[in-house]
Each structure stands twice: as C-alpha cells, then as structure tokens.
Design a protein around this motif. Structure first.
Motif, mmCIF file in Angstrom:
data_model
loop_
_atom_site.group_PDB
_atom_site.id
_atom_site.type_symbol
_atom_site.label_atom_id
_atom_site.label_comp_id
_atom_site.label_asym_id
_atom_site.label_seq_id
_atom_site.Cartn_x
_atom_site.Cartn_y
_atom_site.Cartn_z
ATOM 1 N N ASP A 158 0.807 -1.219 0.000
ATOM 2 C CA ASP A 158 0.000 0.000 0.000
ATOM 3 C C ASP A 158 0.843 1.273 0.000
ATOM 4 O OD1 ASP A 158 -2.329 -1.533 0.133
ATOM 5 O OD2 ASP A 158 -2.332 -1.552 2.318
ATOM 6 N N ALA A 159 1.883 1.315 0.834
ATOM 7 C CA ALA A 159 2.646 2.552 1.001
ATOM 8 C C ALA A 159 3.860 2.637 0.072
ATOM 9 C CB ALA A 159 3.100 2.692 2.455
ATOM 10 N N LEU A 160 4.524 1.495 -0.124
ATOM 11 C CA LEU A 160 5.759 1.506 -0.930
ATOM 12 C C LEU A 160 5.552 1.021 -2.347
ATOM 13 C CD1 LEU A 160 8.303 0.212 1.739
ATOM 14 C CD2 LEU A 160 7.543 2.541 1.265
ATOM 15 N N HIS A 161 4.337 0.504 -2.635
ATOM 16 C CA HIS A 161 3.963 0.067 -3.988
ATOM 17 C C HIS A 161 4.906 -0.997 -4.553
ATOM 18 C CE1 HIS A 161 1.170 3.382 -3.760
ATOM 19 N NE2 HIS A 161 2.166 4.238 -3.574
ATOM 20 N N VAL A 162 5.361 -1.870 -3.668
ATOM 21 C CA VAL A 162 6.156 -3.019 -4.120
ATOM 22 C C VAL A 162 5.219 -3.972 -4.851
ATOM 23 C CG1 VAL A 162 7.544 -4.983 -3.369
ATOM 24 C CG2 VAL A 162 7.747 -2.770 -2.190
ATOM 25 N N PRO A 163 5.587 -4.494 -6.011
ATOM 26 C CA PRO A 163 4.707 -5.436 -6.717
ATOM 27 C C PRO A 163 4.332 -6.610 -5.822
ATOM 28 C CG PRO A 163 6.532 -4.762 -8.118
ATOM 29 C CD PRO A 163 6.825 -4.210 -6.752
ATOM 30 N N ILE A 164 3.081 -7.005 -5.874
ATOM 31 C CA ILE A 164 2.609 -8.052 -4.970
ATOM 32 C C ILE A 164 3.337 -9.367 -5.212
ATOM 33 C CG2 ILE A 164 0.700 -8.896 -6.420
ATOM 34 C CD1 ILE A 164 -0.998 -8.923 -3.798
ATOM 35 N N SER A 165 3.764 -9.600 -6.450
ATOM 36 C CA SER A 165 4.519 -10.822 -6.739
ATOM 37 C C SER A 165 5.831 -10.836 -5.967
ATOM 38 C CB SER A 165 4.801 -10.930 -8.240
ATOM 39 O OG SER A 165 5.534 -9.787 -8.700
ATOM 40 N N GLY A 166 6.500 -9.675 -5.869
ATOM 41 C CA GLY A 166 7.740 -9.607 -5.119
ATOM 42 C C GLY A 166 7.521 -9.802 -3.629
ATOM 43 N N VAL A 167 6.421 -9.274 -3.116
ATOM 44 C CA VAL A 167 6.110 -9.438 -1.698
ATOM 45 C C VAL A 167 5.888 -10.911 -1.375
ATOM 46 C CG1 VAL A 167 4.442 -8.906 0.123
ATOM 47 C CG2 VAL A 167 5.157 -7.116 -1.495
ATOM 48 N N ILE A 168 5.114 -11.595 -2.223
ATOM 49 C CA ILE A 168 4.826 -13.016 -1.986
ATOM 50 C C ILE A 168 6.108 -13.838 -2.037
ATOM 51 C CG2 ILE A 168 3.576 -15.032 -2.837
ATOM 52 C CD1 ILE A 168 1.842 -12.846 -1.513
ATOM 53 N N GLU A 169 6.980 -13.522 -2.985
ATOM 54 C CA GLU A 169 8.252 -14.265 -3.079
ATOM 55 C C GLU A 169 9.105 -14.049 -1.831
ATOM 56 O OE1 GLU A 169 10.450 -13.772 -6.670
ATOM 57 O OE2 GLU A 169 8.738 -14.229 -7.974
ATOM 58 N N MET A 170 9.123 -12.835 -1.296
ATOM 59 C CA MET A 170 9.898 -12.582 -0.079
ATOM 60 C C MET A 170 9.335 -13.367 1.108
ATOM 61 S SD MET A 170 11.043 -8.578 0.040
ATOM 62 C CE MET A 170 9.564 -7.839 -0.625
ATOM 63 N N LEU A 171 8.010 -13.437 1.198
ATOM 64 C CA LEU A 171 7.395 -14.166 2.300
ATOM 65 C C LEU A 171 7.761 -15.645 2.273
ATOM 66 C CD1 LEU A 171 3.771 -12.677 2.264
ATOM 67 C CD2 LEU A 171 5.624 -12.105 3.833
ATOM 68 N N LEU A 172 7.860 -16.205 1.068
ATOM 69 C CA LEU A 172 7.987 -17.654 0.924
ATOM 70 C C LEU A 172 9.409 -18.122 0.663
ATOM 71 C CD1 LEU A 172 4.800 -18.291 -1.250
ATOM 72 C CD2 LEU A 172 5.040 -18.486 1.232
ATOM 73 N N ARG A 173 10.340 -17.208 0.488
ATOM 74 C CA ARG A 173 11.706 -17.567 0.084
ATOM 75 C C ARG A 173 12.346 -18.573 1.035
ATOM 76 N NH1 ARG A 173 14.626 -12.353 -0.441
ATOM 77 N NH2 ARG A 173 14.457 -12.399 1.837
ATOM 78 N N ASP A 174 12.194 -18.366 2.331
ATOM 79 C CA ASP A 174 12.836 -19.242 3.319
ATOM 80 C C ASP A 174 11.823 -20.100 4.067
ATOM 81 O OD1 ASP A 174 15.483 -18.163 2.858
ATOM 82 O OD2 ASP A 174 14.778 -16.359 3.883
ATOM 83 N N CYS A 175 10.681 -20.333 3.448
ATOM 84 C CA CYS A 175 9.571 -21.007 4.128
ATOM 85 C C CYS A 175 9.639 -22.522 3.971
ATOM 86 C CB CYS A 175 8.255 -20.479 3.550
ATOM 87 S SG CYS A 175 6.812 -21.420 4.017
#
Length: 383
Positions: free
Chosen positions: A75-92
């Motif tokens: 919402d605030a930094l307008h990071v693409p949602i695909s990049g956010v999801i990849e960061m969440l799951l990278r070390d999962c």
C-alpha cells in the motif's frame, strides 16, 4: 527469523523433529520463486495467521506482524505483490506462511492477477481454505481481536476458493478476455487431474472426484448465469451442470451437516451455557441428537457442538428459562456424563490448554446442575 520460528513450531505440531525435512508431514508446494518444497504442518497450521486457540501465540504474533508489513510494502511503498509473496515464501518450510500469502492475494484481487492460479490447481488447498473461511463467521474466536477497520480487503476475509474462482471467471466474462477464460478452464482441468492422482485407491475416491469436478465447473463461464438483483442491478449466479449436481448431492448433504455442527458450536459457546439462547433450542436439540447418531466430517470435533447444546438444555431447564422434555433431558445428561468421564484428547492436548468451545468445558459448566431437584425425575432410582 520468522520462517525459522514457524518451521520449528510446524514440525513439532505434526510430531516431527525440527527443522522440517522431506519426510515431515505436510504438503509439497510449488512456491513462487522457489520451486517445489515440503511445507510442514496441518490444516490448522495453514490458518494460524487468523488466530484461534490452536495457534501458538508467538507464531500468531509473528504472522500478524508479517501480514501488516506485507500490507505496508504493497500500500505505502507500492512493491509489486509478486515480489512481496516471493519474499514471504523464500525461506519457508511451513504451511503457515503460504496460508497467509494466499490470504494477501485474496484480499488484493485488483493486484493479484494470475498469481493465485497455481494455488487453485491444488485440491488440498481448496479444502484448507474452506476450513479457514468457516472460522471467519460471526461469533468465532480470533484471539487477536477484529481486523482494523481500514484493512485492505477486509470484507474478503471469509471468501473460499469457490468464491475467488467464481469472481475470477465472472470478471473475465465481463472483460471479454478469452485468453483468461481459457487459462481458468485449464486450471479446472489440472485440478481434476491432481484430484485423480490423490484419490487413486481410496474408498471415497468417487465422492472426492465429484467434489473436484464440481469445483472445476466454477471456472467455466457457461455455469454463471446473469440474474436481476432486487436493487435493479445484475448479479451472476453459479449453477453446476445437472450431472455434476447429481454427483455432488451426497457431498452437499455432508457439507450441510458440517455447517450445522459449526452453527451449533458458534450459537451455544458464544456465551456461557447458563446464558445460551433458548429460542431455537428445541429444534437444535433434535439437530444435535441427529449429529450424535451420524457425526459429520470436520472441521470441528463432533463432540463439541453436541455437548454445547446438551449443556445449554440442562442449564436453561435448571433456571426455568424453558421447559425441556424429559427424553431430551436424559439424552443431554448422558452426553455430559460421557464427555465429562472421557474427555477427548490428542497428541497435542495438555492439561493447561484453554479451549472454551471444547466439549469438556461444556460438560464442566452444566454437569453440577443435574444434582438439583428439578432433575429428580430423570435420575435413575435404586430398584
């Protein structure tokens, strides 16, 4: 760090030894930017981010913080949602973080695009999302409290994959996007193929395949029919093909029974047994007795809603708030005695756990009332 915390808790929860490995109970998921990876956990792990009494509180706290952080990035930094999801799951290596990631995608349909497509091909995830959504209804417990009023997509919390798939399909119809409609139909085909692989050799293979075929039809535009709404607008109504509807009849009956169990649990555990509502108690006693004779499949333990109704009946009769027939009182007393004598437990149960909707809690609340004179007529007498 948070994923390591979740990995550890998920492995322990399924009886494994941290860190999770290929043999740890869970699901092999195709994570964006990662590939196929074993994610440890159960259906409860998937919905840890939504609170409830089964979520380890350190994990819940971490997931709440991560969800807020993800929303800030979008919402605030307008990071693409695909990049956010990849960061969440990278070390999962757990099912908790994918559950939250899917929740983020569901809440941002205008940004999600086709990022939910791969998740929709997995029959197991339809089941996990259905169980999660069932816990979003009124009166259900979220230990973290309600969502903030300004949370993006707050009104979409209760959506299942069924609703998400229908929305995607109708939107593609309205957009006239034939390429997208073809992609959605391909998701349905893959969903059926995976269901066939999962159910081979199982006793309930026919029912599971009927369920998968029914889900796949949601992704076909010909099954969504425009109908006029009361306000003069047009809405779309999903109607399964006749052959699919016939095959799903048994599944629908099972689903109705599960939903009845959820309704009873929510109605009669929302308040203490002594203050439970009595307006539909007579009908709900009949429903509870039916569930006792033919327990429904999850997501709640069968004894919980049954004991809750039994406790409400005993408490209401004891206080004179309603008159319960002797036959129903005897049944309710038997239920409470049985539950109190043999409380249900599993591998993660502990004597210091707190689960106010549990059958043993209902029994503890109402059992002493059976000693009152008003119950003399239902107690067995010597000789």
């Amino acid at each position: 760090l948070i994923n390591r915390l979740l990995d550890h808790a998920a492995a322990i929860r399924v009886g494994g030894v941290p860190p999770p490995g290929a043999s740890t109970p869970g699901l092999d998921l195709d994570l964006p930017g990662v590939g196929i990876r074993r994610c440890a956990g159960t259906d409860e792990t998937w919905r840890w981010y939504r609170g409830g009494t089964t979520a380890p509180y350190p994990c819940l706290s971490a997931l709440l913080a991560t969800e807020r952080w993800a929303g800030h990035l979008i919402d605030a930094l307008h990071v693409p949602i695909s990049g956010v999801i990849e960061m969440l799951l990278r070390d999962c290596h757990n099912l908790a973080m994918p559950g939250m990631a899917v929740g983020v995608l569901v809440r941002y349909p205008e940004l999600a695009g086709n990022h939910l497509d791969s998740w929709l091909t997995r029959p197991e995830l339809w089941n996990l999302e259905a169980a999660r959504a069932a816990g979003e209804g009124p009166g259900t417990l979220h230990v973290q409290g309600p969502d903030p009023a300004d949370l993006h997509g707050r009104d979409r919390r209760g959506l299942r994959f069924h609703d998400v798939a229908a929305g995607m399909t109708v939107q593609a119809v309205l957009d006239g996007d034939q390429e997208r409609l073809a992609a959605l139909a391909a998701i349905g085909d893959e969903l059926i193929r995976r269901a066939a692989d999962l159910t081979t050799g199982r006793d309930d293979a026919g029912q599971q395949m009927a369920t998968a075929e029914g889900r796949a039809t949601i992704l076909h535009p010909e099954n969504h029919h425009p109908v006029p709404a009361e306000d003069g607008s047009i809405r779309f109504e999903y109607r399964p093909p006749s052959d699919v509807a016939k095959n799903l009849a048994g599944s629908h009956e099972s689903l109705e029974r599960s939903m009845t169990a959820l309704r009873l649990q929510s109605t009669y555990t929302r308040s203490p047994a002594w203050d439970a509502p009595t307006d539909t108690l007579c009908a709900d006693l009949a429903a509870a007795r039916d569930l006792a004779d033919n327990p429904p499949p999850g997501p709640v333990h069968p004894a919980d809603p049954i004991a809750a109704v039994a406790a409400a009946a005993v408490a209401a009769h004891a206080r004179g708030r309603t008159v319960v027939p002797d036959e129903d009182l005897r049944w309710a007393a038997d239920v409470l005695v049985e539950v109190g004598s043999h409380p249900w437990a599993d591998g993660i149960s502990s004597e210091w756990s707190r689960y106010p909707m549990g059958a043993d809690r209902s029994a503890a609340a109402a059992l002493p009332a059976l000693l009152l004179p008003v119950f003399d007529q239902i107690r067995a007498r010597p000789g």
